[in-house]
Design an enzyme around this catalytic site. Structure first.
Site, PDB file in Angstrom:
ATOM      1  N   TYR A   1       0.853  -1.187   0.000  1.00  0.00           N
ATOM      2  CA  TYR A   1       0.000   0.000   0.000  1.00  0.00           C
ATOM      3  C   TYR A   1       0.886   1.233   0.000  1.00  0.00           C
ATOM      4  O   TYR A   1       1.856   1.295   0.748  1.00  0.00           O
ATOM      5  CB  TYR A   1      -0.848   0.052   1.277  1.00  0.00           C
TER       6      TYR A   1
ATOM      7  N   HIS B   1      -7.500  -0.274  -1.245  1.00  0.00           N
ATOM      8  CA  HIS B   1      -6.910  -1.480  -1.825  1.00  0.00           C
ATOM      9  C   HIS B   1      -5.414  -1.264  -2.017  1.00  0.00           C
ATOM     10  O   HIS B   1      -4.969  -0.159  -2.265  1.00  0.00           O
ATOM     11  CB  HIS B   1      -7.567  -1.786  -3.172  1.00  0.00           C
TER      12      HIS B   1
ATOM     13  N   LYS C   1      -4.207  -4.533  -9.556  1.00  0.00           N
ATOM     14  CA  LYS C   1      -2.947  -4.146  -8.931  1.00  0.00           C
ATOM     15  C   LYS C   1      -1.826  -4.246  -9.963  1.00  0.00           C
ATOM     16  O   LYS C   1      -1.981  -4.919 -10.972  1.00  0.00           O
ATOM     17  CB  LYS C   1      -2.638  -5.076  -7.755  1.00  0.00           C
TER      18      LYS C   1
END
Lengths: 350, 350
Positions: free
Chosen positions: A287, A298, A329
């Site tokens: 993160y 997320h 991602k």
């Protein structure tokens, strides 16, 4: 005008006369003018032959597509897969020229002489392996020439998946500097007992997992916190455990612990929040920022650590990138050659 | 009523007196009545101790949670991770009892004495490896007892992912019996030249990939078609290639070719349509039915071939199942112990 141009196959090239330069090169950017002939690569010649734009003869005998293709594939390793990629990119409307490693691709609307190439293309069969170092070198070379690196992987049914690989620099915005207190080393994890310290470490920096009021820390988290003096560690008998002993025990449990820890530390030092990526099959999920535990965004990155001499297998690479993409991602591979470096690999849809 | 019940830690169990049977067993199904005492496992005792439902003493000394947990984790391997799973399932409202391999879980609303257990639970740390044979045996055992097999994998941050593993029987509805004709073996794929034969094989059975009017077949497809007499194969020099020679060459290119081919053939013989699963990082994607090429449904299964002595690594398993799930397919592992068998592994959300 089918077949008015005849090329001669010789020395792994097909050469056509000066007259073809205007039709093939100036209109389609096929081949490379050399003196007063145009030199076509075998892939280019196969493509033009299949479209009846040229005829090809070899020692006075005219070759049909089948004969030319069989002959060419014996002359040039990997010709079948290069042909599939070349044809695909051409049919998408790109100008493609032979180059290093395999092709140069011009941006949409661009062509040789007008614009610089946008991509260097590396063609690979799904069965070939791809050493990390080769990929890193190709990425660096492309970067120096201000190109992007495209990897085209052809699967066993001749479908193509395109990837881009590039060097990545990542950093976040999460500071953490909270005292933890006394923790116990169990088999393969660490338990912090004090409720306040547990909450503190979990809240600021998102360390560990709260199990009731106690914090369970992973080995890599514990090593980092211990090394920074933020926790004290004892074993079950109460004897003090220093960073060296912790690292020794961790190595017995995970044999790639050192690299993993080096990458974890580098990410944390860059103010990123690092948690396990187990659910995604990678070492870490990362993160940029965790402001509060109530509204955790997320994670932006999946980071997988590989040794410096790692060799990628295309199916494994495909799975990792696909999975990262499906959860929105970025897939990043981390390795260390003295310092930790990051390589992003993402799907391209040209 | 905190701590009115005191248990004694001895021989890896905590024993509480008869008075506790009604409070702990009859109301919560904790422990196992044995004569006039109730025997609690270490995990059960830790759970009750942490909730102040019992006290525990060892040789006359009362143990707090920390002491009891440290002691227990030294007595029983993997106690930390079993505790995390036990607690999680209990807090979701399930009755859980110690059992083989680790726990038995009762269906929602059910409990011992009223209903049979629904799941056998196998607890695993993400760092442990899981041999296919062990998984197959556990699945068979559960099946014989009419239970399901739950696998609870605890990651390094003590998060749990639940899976179910079960034997799978699959079959489809696609017949194929189309003559192909003459094809050429190139490096790692096969080219069928005749346009009509190419279209026919591609249309009925969804073999290969059409590149213009020619069909590129993979090695596994070619072996199957050759073995069934549906194509004839020659090399670049025109010499005939029989199935034995094709298999030999294929083995040099893919060292797991034999198992892969055995599974491919079994799937095709069960009227399934089998294509490469490269984009999903598996050997195959499998369709029950392909009626026409214009409206191909999504494939139902991802099938990955593993050797009989395969050992699963949890992160790799996690990635495969997660990816299959994200594209709405079932993840199936295929192995052969003389005949081909299939094991489905899916995510559970208890």
């Amino acid at each position: 005008m089918a077949g008015e141009i005849t090329g001669r196959l010789q020395d792994g090239k097909v050469r056509v006369g000066q007259a073809a330069i205007s039709e093939l090169y100036e209109q389609g950017y096929f081949g490379k003018p050399s003196g007063n002939v145009l030199e076509l690569s075998l892939v280019e010649a196969a493509y033009l032959l299949d479209r009846s734009k040229i005829k090809v003869d070899s020692e006075g005998i005219e070759l049909d597509f089948k004969s030319f293709f069989q002959l060419s594939s014996a002359l040039e390793k990997g010709l079948e897969i290069k042909y599939v990629v070349y044809k695909d990119l051409r049919e998408r409307g790109y100008y493609v020229q032979p180059g290093k490693p395999d092709f140069r691709v011009y941006p949409r609307g661009g062509h040789p002489g007008k614009t610089a190439a946008e991509f260097y293309v590396f063609v690979l069969s799904e069965r070939m392996s791809l050493p990390l170092q080769e990929l890193v070198e190709a990425t660096m070379l492309a970067g120096q020439m201000r190109k992007k690196l495209m990897i085209a992987i052809v699967d066993e049914e001749s479908d193509i998946t395109f990837y881009e690989a590039r060097k990545k620099i990542i950093s976040g915005r999460t500071d953490h500097n909270v005292q933890g207190g006394m923790a116990t080393l169990l088999d393969d994890r660490v338990m912090l007992w004090d409720p306040d310290a547990s909450r503190g470490l979990h809240k600021h920096g998102f360390f560990g997992k709260l199990v009731d009021e106690r914090l369970q820390l992973s080995l890599v988290e514990s090593a980092y916190l211990l090394d920074r003096g933020l926790i004290k560690l004892v074993d079950r008998s109460g004897a003090s455990v220093d960073i060296r002993r912790l690292m020794e025990q961790a190595r017995c449990i995970e044999n790639d612990f050192d690299t993993k820890y080096e990458v974890y530390r580098d990410l944390r030092n860059h103010k990123l929040v690092v948690k396990t990526g187990f659910k995604f099959g990678t070492h870490f999920r990362v993160y940029k920022n965790v402001e509060s535990l109530e509204k955790i965004q997320h994670s932006e990155y999946l980071v997988h650590t590989v040794p410096k001499d790692h060799v990628f297998l295309p199916p494994v690479l495909s799975r990792a990138v696909r999975l990262a993409h499906s959860v929105k991602k970025q897939m990043i591979f981390a390795y260390s050659d003295g310092e930790v470096k990051y390589l992003e690999i993402k799907r391209l849809r040209p």
